[in-house]
Design a protein around this motif. Structure first.
Motif, PDB file in Angstrom:
ATOM      1  N   VAL A   1      10.603  17.148   4.936  1.00  0.00           N
ATOM      2  CA  VAL A   1      11.841  16.625   4.883  1.00  0.00           C
ATOM      3  C   VAL A   1      12.550  18.002   4.554  1.00  0.00           C
ATOM      4  CG1 VAL A   1      13.457  15.181   3.836  1.00  0.00           C
ATOM      5  CG2 VAL A   1      11.139  14.691   3.714  1.00  0.00           C
ATOM      6  N   VAL A   2      13.125  18.398   5.215  1.00  0.00           N
ATOM      7  CA  VAL A   2      14.054  19.490   5.959  1.00  0.00           C
ATOM      8  C   VAL A   2      15.683  18.619   5.304  1.00  0.00           C
ATOM      9  CG1 VAL A   2      15.159  21.705   6.819  1.00  0.00           C
ATOM     10  CG2 VAL A   2      12.802  20.839   7.269  1.00  0.00           C
ATOM     11  N   VAL A   3      16.509  19.239   4.985  1.00  0.00           N
ATOM     12  CA  VAL A   3      17.941  19.000   4.467  1.00  0.00           C
ATOM     13  C   VAL A   3      18.846  19.441   4.456  1.00  0.00           C
ATOM     14  CG1 VAL A   3      19.574  17.617   2.596  1.00  0.00           C
ATOM     15  CG2 VAL A   3      17.139  16.941   3.284  1.00  0.00           C
ATOM     16  N   ALA A   4      20.536  19.607   5.474  1.00  0.00           N
ATOM     17  CA  ALA A   4      21.365  19.706   4.946  1.00  0.00           C
ATOM     18  C   ALA A   4      21.922  20.214   3.747  1.00  0.00           C
ATOM     19  CB  ALA A   4      22.663  19.801   6.660  1.00  0.00           C
ATOM     20  N   ALA A   5      22.441  21.769   2.976  1.00  0.00           N
ATOM     21  CA  ALA A   5      23.189  21.331   1.991  1.00  0.00           C
ATOM     22  C   ALA A   5      24.747  21.127   1.794  1.00  0.00           C
ATOM     23  CB  ALA A   5      22.865  23.304   1.610  1.00  0.00           C
ATOM     24  N   GLY A   6      25.346  21.010   3.033  1.00  0.00           N
ATOM     25  CA  GLY A   6      26.706  20.947   3.346  1.00  0.00           C
ATOM     26  C   GLY A   6      27.557  21.567   3.555  1.00  0.00           C
ATOM     27  N   ASN A   7      29.057  21.865   3.840  1.00  0.00           N
ATOM     28  CA  ASN A   7      29.761  22.452   4.306  1.00  0.00           C
ATOM     29  C   ASN A   7      31.413  22.575   3.181  1.00  0.00           C
ATOM     30  OD1 ASN A   7      28.364  23.102   6.437  1.00  0.00           O
ATOM     31  ND2 ASN A   7      29.326  21.193   7.405  1.00  0.00           N
ATOM     32  N   ARG A   8      31.467  23.011   2.730  1.00  0.00           N
ATOM     33  CA  ARG A   8      33.069  23.745   1.796  1.00  0.00           C
ATOM     34  C   ARG A   8      34.207  23.214   2.829  1.00  0.00           C
ATOM     35  NH1 ARG A   8      30.624  28.337   0.841  1.00  0.00           N
ATOM     36  NH2 ARG A   8      30.011  29.047  -1.880  1.00  0.00           N
ATOM     37  N   GLY A   9      33.815  23.477   4.384  1.00  0.00           N
ATOM     38  CA  GLY A   9      34.672  22.889   4.943  1.00  0.00           C
ATOM     39  C   GLY A   9      35.361  21.245   5.632  1.00  0.00           C
ATOM     40  N   THR A  10      34.193  21.059   4.477  1.00  0.00           N
ATOM     41  CA  THR A  10      34.670  19.315   4.672  1.00  0.00           C
ATOM     42  C   THR A  10      34.283  18.913   3.329  1.00  0.00           C
ATOM     43  OG1 THR A  10      32.352  18.909   5.344  1.00  0.00           O
ATOM     44  CG2 THR A  10      32.925  18.744   7.607  1.00  0.00           C
TER      45      THR A  10
END
Length: 421
Positions: free
Chosen positions: A194-203
């Motif tokens: 299972v691969v997951v995105a860490a997220g963005n400061r820009g959003t």
């Protein structure tokens, strides 16, 4: 978990890729601009890894807004799909949501798009892997709770042969719905990466949120073209396992347009594609060892000594080394144990009550009490006080009460007689 907290781990599209035209009189057609723009293919060892495998025999499930039907880059890539939002089509190929409808196609194109020819069009990291298109909805797009959509999609992906599941979104919350305990456990028990995105400061993501906080997932942070942690298109957190490009990425939209975009939503499918390459090259490896190969072969970041590091995890992705290097086997998931987390924090299992380890001991009977050896205390009653005190006093008291009652009755009769006259 409220639907308002859910965010795609991406930035907005910044430009549309301009397709260059051939110069007049050129002896050969110029290199395809889309293929040239994919800097990560060379910078992160992906072309080298293709000398060993291109992902044949593996399946990547993209749980997102759906993979568009039209683009040539997806012809032959999507083997199955389903909709879990209630707003898409049964095969999961109709984009769900307005502005976010292309997101699933962008993600899928980075993982396993086919290009439009041998050297033209955008090509994915694992161009011979199969894709599963699982469409979900965000915000007001769906009336079905978001946690339920994801949990159901995870189970469907596992049951339909996913080797890798990609989740390119964040909830911005450290905790997650309990229904995800069972869904992610089901994936792990069935040997799925299972691969997951860490997220963005820009959003608006200041720190990693679920599902990137769930033990056992491979969380992907983002870097710019120099390999430096992205200020806008990434975030930080102790659960990040690997870093991959998250700026100036390409994506094929549902209508076939090729765009440039930013975000760990794009970094995650690059890593998911590498996971598919590893699984194709080493089919006997379980999911734990696939993840371990990816993080242990990561390239060190200059000046960063911590492993893992809250910005970079174990380092920068190296596809060629992940596929070909010699890496000692492990027996557990290096990114954590969800079952143990559930046992401790959900209290799903209670420690058994300790069994007694000793036998009862027989005690001897107490000895008889000693007889009194002196005169009783003066305040205790005796036979004399009963005969000469208590009994006569009780008799006198009863007689006095009876006399008082008689006198009272006589007085009442006299008053009644006088009143009658």
């Amino acid at each position: 978990m409220t639907r308002r907290t859910v965010r795609f781990a991406r930035a907005v599209v910044v430009s549309i890729l301009v397709i260059a035209t051939a110069s007049a009189g050129a002896a050969a057609p110029p290199p395809d601009p889309a293929r040239q723009a994919e800097y990560w293919l060379d910078d992160y060892g992906i072309r080298t890894a293709w000398q060993t495998t291109r992902g044949a025999g593996t399946t990547i499930a993209v749980i997102d807004t759906g993979i568009g039907r039209g683009p040539a880059e997806f012809e032959g890539a999507v083997s199955a799909g389903a909709d879990f939002s209630g707003a898409g089509s049964a095969d999961g190929r109709t984009p769900v949501g307005g502005d976010d409808g292309n997101h699933g196609s962008w993600v899928a194109s980075l993982a396993a798009s086919r290009g439009t020819g041998p050297d033209t069009g955008m090509i994915g990291v694992a161009p011979e892997a199969n894709l599963l298109s699982l469409s979900i909805g965000f915000g007001g797009v769906s009336d079905i709770p978001f946690a339920t959509q994801v949990a159901d999609a995870m189970v469907w992906a596992v049951d339909h042969g996913a080797d890798v599941i990609n989740l390119s979104f964040t909830t911005n919350l450290l905790e997650w719905d309990p229904s995800w305990d069972e869904a992610f456990t089901y994936a792990y028990e069935n040997d799925v990466v299972v691969v997951v995105a860490a997220g963005n400061r820009g959003t608006g993501t200041d720190r990693v949120g679920a599902p990137a906080t769930i033990p056992g997932v491979l969380t992907v942070g983002g870097v710019d073209r120099r390999g430096v942690a992205s200020q806008e298109a990434s975030t930080q957190g102790i659960t990040i396992g690997i870093s991959a490009p998250s700026e100036e990425l390409l994506g094929v939209s549902a209508d076939g347009r090729v765009v440039v975009w930013d975000g760990t939503s794009g970094a995650a499918p690059i890593v998911a594609g590498v996971a598919a390459l590893v699984r194709s090259a080493h089919p006997a490896l379980d999911a734990n060892n696939v993840i371990n190969r990816i993080i242990q072969t990561a390239r060190p970041v200059p000046g960063v000594t911590a492993r893992p590091d809250p910005l970079y995890g174990y380092g920068l992705l190296d596809a060629a080394a992940a596929v070909s290097a010699s890496v000692p086997a492990v027996s557990a998931n290096p990114m954590g144990d969800l079952a143990e987390w559930i046992r401790i924090y959900r209290r799903a299992e209670q420690e058994p009550a300790p069994a007694p380890t000793s036998t009862p001991v027989a005690l001897p009977e107490l000895p008889a009490a000693d007889s009194p050896s002196g005169p009783p205390p003066p305040f205790l009653p005796s036979i004399d006080t009963l005969v000469y005190g208590t009994v006569p006093l009780s008799g006198v008291t009863v007689v006095a009460i009876l006399v008082a009652l008689g006198v009272t009755a006589a007085v009442r009769r006299i008053r009644s007689a006088r009143a009658s006259r």
